[in-house]
Write a protein that holds these residues in place. Structure first.
Motif, PDB file in Angstrom:
ATOM      1  N   ASP A 128       0.850  -1.248   0.027  1.00 44.89           N
ATOM      2  CA  ASP A 128      -0.041  -0.037  -0.121  1.00 44.89           C
ATOM      3  C   ASP A 128       0.952   1.274   0.108  1.00 44.89           C
ATOM      4  O   ASP A 128       0.479   2.371  -0.629  1.00 44.89           O
ATOM      5  N   SER A 129       2.064   1.144   0.611  1.00 41.29           N
ATOM      6  CA  SER A 129       2.671   2.255   0.655  1.00 41.29           C
ATOM      7  C   SER A 129       3.433   2.738  -0.563  1.00 41.29           C
ATOM      8  O   SER A 129       3.672   3.955  -1.035  1.00 41.29           O
ATOM      9  N   ILE A 130       3.800   1.520  -1.185  1.00 42.37           N
ATOM     10  CA  ILE A 130       4.464   1.800  -2.593  1.00 42.37           C
ATOM     11  C   ILE A 130       3.516   1.882  -3.646  1.00 42.37           C
ATOM     12  O   ILE A 130       4.015   2.436  -4.910  1.00 42.37           O
ATOM     13  N   ALA A 131       2.155   1.797  -3.537  1.00 42.79           N
ATOM     14  CA  ALA A 131       1.230   1.781  -4.672  1.00 42.79           C
ATOM     15  C   ALA A 131       1.387   3.153  -5.635  1.00 42.79           C
ATOM     16  O   ALA A 131       1.575   3.191  -6.728  1.00 42.79           O
ATOM     17  N   PRO A 132       0.946   4.246  -4.955  1.00 45.94           N
ATOM     18  CA  PRO A 132       1.153   5.542  -5.724  1.00 45.94           C
ATOM     19  C   PRO A 132       2.630   5.999  -6.136  1.00 45.94           C
ATOM     20  O   PRO A 132       2.751   6.515  -6.992  1.00 45.94           O
ATOM     21  N   LEU A 223      -4.931  -0.867  -1.414  1.00 43.62           N
ATOM     22  CA  LEU A 223      -4.489   0.151  -2.271  1.00 43.62           C
ATOM     23  C   LEU A 223      -3.581  -0.400  -3.554  1.00 43.62           C
ATOM     24  O   LEU A 223      -3.506   0.104  -4.430  1.00 43.62           O
ATOM     25  N   PHE A 224      -2.798  -1.387  -3.255  1.00 46.26           N
ATOM     26  CA  PHE A 224      -1.941  -2.210  -4.169  1.00 46.26           C
ATOM     27  C   PHE A 224      -2.883  -2.652  -5.250  1.00 46.26           C
ATOM     28  O   PHE A 224      -2.394  -2.527  -6.484  1.00 46.26           O
ATOM     29  N   ALA A 225      -3.988  -3.229  -4.728  1.00 46.89           N
ATOM     30  CA  ALA A 225      -4.824  -3.890  -5.733  1.00 46.89           C
ATOM     31  C   ALA A 225      -5.421  -2.865  -6.676  1.00 46.89           C
ATOM     32  O   ALA A 225      -5.750  -2.867  -7.932  1.00 46.89           O
ATOM     33  N   LEU A 226      -5.655  -1.454  -6.223  1.00 46.44           N
ATOM     34  CA  LEU A 226      -6.241  -0.535  -6.866  1.00 46.44           C
ATOM     35  C   LEU A 226      -5.410  -0.141  -7.810  1.00 46.44           C
ATOM     36  O   LEU A 226      -5.661   0.483  -8.990  1.00 46.44           O
ATOM     37  N   TYR A 227      -4.153   0.083  -7.386  1.00 43.62           N
ATOM     38  CA  TYR A 227      -3.106   0.535  -8.369  1.00 43.62           C
ATOM     39  C   TYR A 227      -3.212  -0.520  -9.591  1.00 43.62           C
ATOM     40  O   TYR A 227      -2.793  -0.144 -10.633  1.00 43.62           O
TER      41      TYR A 227
END
Length: 302
Positions: A128-132, A223-227
């Protein structure tokens, strides 16, 4: 008919400092990595981690990602490296272009997962931290395609069409239509590098906003899945604009199929995470505990 508005292309893709050749493509990659590490570390620290933890993870994940990116390109375009017209030594000349994002994400994530498992860091929090950060890094990296004059799209009459330079050292300076067709002088092309840059930056902003608004409702890893879903959704339509050589399956470019499949996997992962995943708050507490243990070990060793 004279074109009144267009996006110009750089006349160079490299420069020299003494006997050293500096490829701008490589500089954009390096800048993207630096920015990604910074963004990830800032988000990670808010969850209870440290910059050193992210730096150590990056030292493992980045080389894995570069190797994976190159392997993906070699696998999907083997004729460039093997066979009667291939040159296997070209595999190691990554400065000539040819890195696949899918391989980078797969092997990079595998390397990060192995390191997190070794250090007992919550992988879902790192994801999640790396997604954006990944989206921002990918946006920066696309500037390298602009300098190389490569991976542009179909001819267009839009005022933001890309105008190629037929002079200079850029890789694409003689690849007007890629497929061998003759394009009239002054033809403009869809700047797919710019489309992806804008798409990725919008996605990064959305992921940060969603994470801020729904942090108590979404499970860690969401959030990574959304990325994955956002990037593959954009890559699908952008890829269909491109005219550089690509193998096709049932009339669609390989990367279009990969994008569709990975989007579906991302959507399934998002649903499963909501059902079986752990909360961000719980994993953040575990991260803070692990960070405290590391700090105590460091203090004892001093």
């Amino acid at each position: 008919m004279m074109t009144l508005a267009y996006i110009p292309s750089p006349t160079i893709s490299q420069f020299h400092i003494g006997s050293l050749t500096i490829h701008i493509y490589a500089l954009t990659m390096l800048l993207g990595i630096i920015v990604a590490v910074w963004i990830t570390s800032e988000r990670w620290k808010k969850l209870g981690g440290t910059f050193d933890q992210i730096l150590d993870t990056a030292i493992v994940a980045v080389p894995c990602g570069i190797i994976g990116a190159r392997l993906y390109h070699v696998i999907t375009t083997p004729e460039r490296f093997f066979g009667p017209n291939g040159d296997w030594v070209e595999i190691f000349r990554i400065w000539n272009g040819g890195l696949g994002i899918w391989g980078a994400i797969f092997l990079g994530a595998l390397g990060a997962w192995a390191w997190c498992r070794h250090k007992h860091y919550p992988m879902a929090l790192l994801a999640d931290s790396i997604a954006p950060a990944l989206l921002v890094a990918q946006a920066i990296g696309r500037l390298g395609n602009w300098f190389n004059q490569e991976l542009y799209g179909k001819p267009t009459t839009l005022p933001w069409g890309l105008k190629l330079n037929t002079q200079g050292s850029a890789i694409g300076n003689a690849e007007m239509c890629y497929d061998g067709a003759t394009c009239p002088t002054g033809t403009l092309f869809h700047p797919t590098f710019l489309y992806e840059m804008i798409w990725n930056l919008i996605g990064a902003a959305l992921i940060i906003w969603i994470g801020h608004k729904l942090i108590t409702r979404l499970k860690a890893g969401s959030l990574f899945a959304l990325y994955v879903m956002w990037y593959t959704l954009g890559r699908t339509w952008i890829e269909m604009l491109r005219i550089d050589f690509s193998h096709q399956i049932l009339g669609l470019r390989v990367n279009v199929w990969v994008s569709i499949i990975v989007f579906i996997l991302g959507a399934v992962a998002f649903i499963l995470i909501q059902r079986f995943g752990q909360s961000t708050q719980l994993l953040a507490e575990k991260l803070r505990t692990e960070t405290e243990l590391e700090e105590r070990k460091e203090q004892k060793s001093e």
